[in-house]
Design an enzyme around this catalytic site. Structure first.
Site, mmCIF file in Angstrom:
data_model
loop_
_atom_site.group_PDB
_atom_site.id
_atom_site.type_symbol
_atom_site.label_atom_id
_atom_site.label_comp_id
_atom_site.label_asym_id
_atom_site.label_seq_id
_atom_site.Cartn_x
_atom_site.Cartn_y
_atom_site.Cartn_z
ATOM 1 N N LYS A 1 -9.990 -12.073 -15.582
ATOM 2 C CA LYS A 1 -10.333 -12.081 -17.153
ATOM 3 C C LYS A 1 -9.806 -13.609 -17.728
ATOM 4 O O LYS A 1 -10.208 -14.051 -18.415
ATOM 5 C CB LYS A 1 -9.448 -10.911 -17.588
ATOM 6 N N ASP B 1 -16.811 -11.187 -21.876
ATOM 7 C CA ASP B 1 -17.616 -11.624 -20.663
ATOM 8 C C ASP B 1 -18.707 -11.913 -21.060
ATOM 9 O O ASP B 1 -19.402 -12.996 -20.394
ATOM 10 C CB ASP B 1 -17.528 -10.421 -19.597
ATOM 11 N N GLU C 1 4.594 -11.110 -5.863
ATOM 12 C CA GLU C 1 3.691 -11.254 -6.956
ATOM 13 C C GLU C 1 3.812 -10.617 -8.219
ATOM 14 O O GLU C 1 3.059 -11.271 -9.430
ATOM 15 C CB GLU C 1 2.051 -10.472 -6.347
ATOM 16 N N HIS D 1 8.144 -7.651 -3.458
ATOM 17 C CA HIS D 1 6.858 -8.096 -4.015
ATOM 18 C C HIS D 1 6.872 -9.470 -4.913
ATOM 19 O O HIS D 1 7.179 -9.395 -5.914
ATOM 20 C CB HIS D 1 6.449 -7.041 -5.138
ATOM 21 N N GLY E 1 0.986 -1.058 0.029
ATOM 22 C CA GLY E 1 -0.392 -0.052 0.001
ATOM 23 C C GLY E 1 0.858 1.269 -0.135
ATOM 24 O O GLY E 1 2.100 1.159 0.371
ATOM 25 N N CYS F 1 5.282 -6.303 1.741
ATOM 26 C CA CYS F 1 5.518 -4.756 1.529
ATOM 27 C C CYS F 1 4.960 -3.882 2.763
ATOM 28 O O CYS F 1 5.352 -4.433 3.780
ATOM 29 C CB CYS F 1 5.189 -4.135 0.193
ATOM 30 N N TYR F 2 4.053 -3.197 2.399
ATOM 31 C CA TYR F 2 3.166 -2.356 3.481
ATOM 32 C C TYR F 2 2.770 -3.246 4.496
ATOM 33 O O TYR F 2 2.607 -3.233 5.624
ATOM 34 C CB TYR F 2 2.233 -1.677 3.010
#
Ligand code: XMP
Length: 525
Positions: free
Chosen positions: A371, A228, A172, A170, A55, A82-83
């Site tokens: 997605k 979608d 991710e 991070h 964040g 992180c945060y």
């Protein structure tokens, strides 16, 4: 259905959806919630693990997003990123300060691979750092399990039984070489999740959930032909067949052949056993748009007209029990209903809710999917690849790719030019891949032709021409919030230029739009 769940608690960082996606890639189901979520609600969800995201704030600032220490006492493993890592340390008694050296970018890191979090990865590798603050003193009971030249606590774990982990970098993002493995270790080894979340189980479960909910009821769906709504139509078709009516409004602002393709797949081919209604509203739209040049006004007309047409069709069908919507997880998170990183896009999509259509309830079966997961489900359901991997296409369609007023003639020009442009770019991409065995480095995420409202003088044969300039655009982007022009090879552009001018009457110039976003937007209006 009781499934293993990891909760991602959102502190407003930019990669938060990625965290959830990476966990799902480990075949573990995962949802994002705001840091404001009540601790009782979190307990009631019975998560197998919790991840606190990054964040933009400093934990020691007044009013910074925070959590109580009960979050670390639920009993399931907790991983702070992180945060989230700094917050865990801060709340449990460590010290977080402004770092003497800001770490940003790829950073060489040493790992204690005897810790389960780092099991199976090399002792040294590259991670992605992005922080101004650092953990200068760990909370009692924690030890460092990774470090960099500037950061003694690149990762921490407890020395006692508490299953708490903190990572300053991070995992991710793809720049972290073994990030995927680290999140896999957390989800599968530390949280002990079995890894039974898969797309085929999604499709199967969704079908039985839809059947249970809908019963004998009737369902109405506005099918746009985009990814979608098409996947949703296919899913509902499998679940409830003819109880579903798909209304497809062709507003005359679709890409070349698109209306017929949608009709072929969901109507004529008989591939899906549903009621399919195509409304050819082209003339009606062109009439409403005639002479209108202001972009927002055009968007509004297109949106409102969609609602009118849909309403008329719905009236013919009579009362329905459910209205199906193709909401997907990023829509939920972005509209601030899920997580914290509320990137509010002015609501882009055509129309709003047609509130005069008589229905009892909305169903949104894709609401928990990302997605790429929607695409996988689409393939599972037998939709053709060209449809499933379609590039994003705006609801107002070519209406916002024609600068100035819209006419049938201009739509025809954009459709034909766009078709040629996409054909040539696709050909060049395929050739590159065949030759090099990998995607071209310039591969765009979105590319299309548009019409400048400009006419200029040219010469063709021996004749003077006074025709339109077509604009071709191609962008590379990750999140569509920022973008840069893709470097389409010049020879490809030249082929496009000569084909468009030869094959599309009314065009005598082709311009490449190299504007990034910001300051430009991806669409032209
Ligand atoms: P902009 O032009 O805002 O586009 O940079 C960002 C992304 O959003 C798409 N876009 C839309 N999608 N309805 C949509 O469904 C819209 O009104 C709309 N306007 C832009 C655009 O194609 C790009 O992918």
């Amino acid at each position: 259905m009781d499934k293993e769940l990891i909760l991602v608690i959102d502190f407003g960082g930019q990669y938060n959806q990625l965290v959830a996606r990476r966990v799902r890639e480990s075949n573990v189901y995962c949802e994002i919630y705001s840091y404001r979520t009540d601790i009782a609600k979190i307990r009631a969800m019975n998560p197998k693990g919790i991840i606190l995201t990054g964040g933009p704030n400093s934990v020691y600032e007044e009013g910074a997003p925070t959590c109580t220490k009960e979050l670390f006492e639920i009993g399931c493993p907790v991983l702070g990123l992180c945060y989230g890592a700094q917050l865990m340390q801060f709340v449990l008694g460590g010290t977080v300060e402004k770092a003497p050296v800001r770490e940003y970018g790829k950073t060489a890191t040493n790992f204690d691979t005897t810790n389960e979090l780092f099991a199976g990865i090399p002792e040294q590798s590259i991670v992605w750092m992005s922080h101004n603050d650092y953990i200068s003193k760990s909370a009692p009971g924690f030890k460092s399990i990774a470090n960099t030249a500037d950061c003694p606590y690149a990762a921490l774990a407890t020395e006692d039984e508490r299953p708490l982990y903190a990572i300053q970098f991070h995992p991710e993002v793809l720049h972290t070489e073994y990030g995927k493995e680290i999140l896999f270790n957390f989800a599968r080894k530390i949280c002990n999740c079995s890894g039974d979340w898969r797309m085929d189980s999604f499709v199967e479960n969704a079908i039985s959930e839809i059947r249970a909910k809908v019963g004998e009821g009737k369902v109405l769906l506005a099918l746009s032909g985009g990814v979608d709504s098409s996947v949703l139509a296919a899913l509902l078709a499998k679940a409830i067949g003819k109880q579903l009516t798909c209304v497809f409004v062709d507003h005359g602002l679709l890409r070349k052949n698109e209306g017929d393709e949608v009709e072929e797949i969901f109507g004529k081919s008989g591939r899906f056993d549903v009621n399919f209604v195509r409304v050819n509203a082209q003339e009606r739209y062109y009439g409403k748009l005639a002479g209108v040049t202001e972009p927002e006004r055009k968007r509004k007309i297109i949106g409102e007209e969609f609602i009118r047409v849909f309403e008329e069709e719905a009236k013919k069908i009579g009362t329905v029990d459910f209205l199906a919507q193709g909401t997907i997880y990023p829509d939920v998170v972005e509209s601030g209903l899920g997580g914290e990183s509320a990137v509010i896009k002015s609501h882009h999509n055509v129309g709003g809710l047609p509130d005069y259509v008589d229905f009892k309830e909305i169903i949104e079966p894709l609401r928990n999917l990302f997605k790429d997961e929607v695409r996988k489900a689409g393939l599972e359901l037998g939709l053709p690849e060209f449809l499933v991997y379609r590039q994003p296409f705006p609801g107002p369609g070519l209406g916002i790719r024609i600068i100035g007023d819209v006419t049938a003639e201009k739509v025809r020009i954009v459709q034909d030019a766009d078709y040629i442009y996409r054909e040539e770019v696709d050909r060049a991409l395929a050739e590159y891949k065949k030759e090099h065995g990998e995607d071209a480095p310039w591969m765009p995420n979105q590319y299309f032709a548009a019409l400048s409202n400009m006419r200029s003088v040219g010469v063709m044969g021996d004749e003077r021409t006074y025709d339109y300039a077509v604009v071709v655009r191609a962008v590379r982007t990750i999140d569509f919030m920022t973008a840069e022009a893709a470097q389409i090879p010049f020879n490809v552009l030249q082929t496009v230029m000569s084909r468009v001018i030869n094959e599309v009457p009314g065009v005598n110039r082709v311009l490449f739009d190299c504007t990034s976003k910001p300051p430009g937007t991806i669409e032209l209006e």
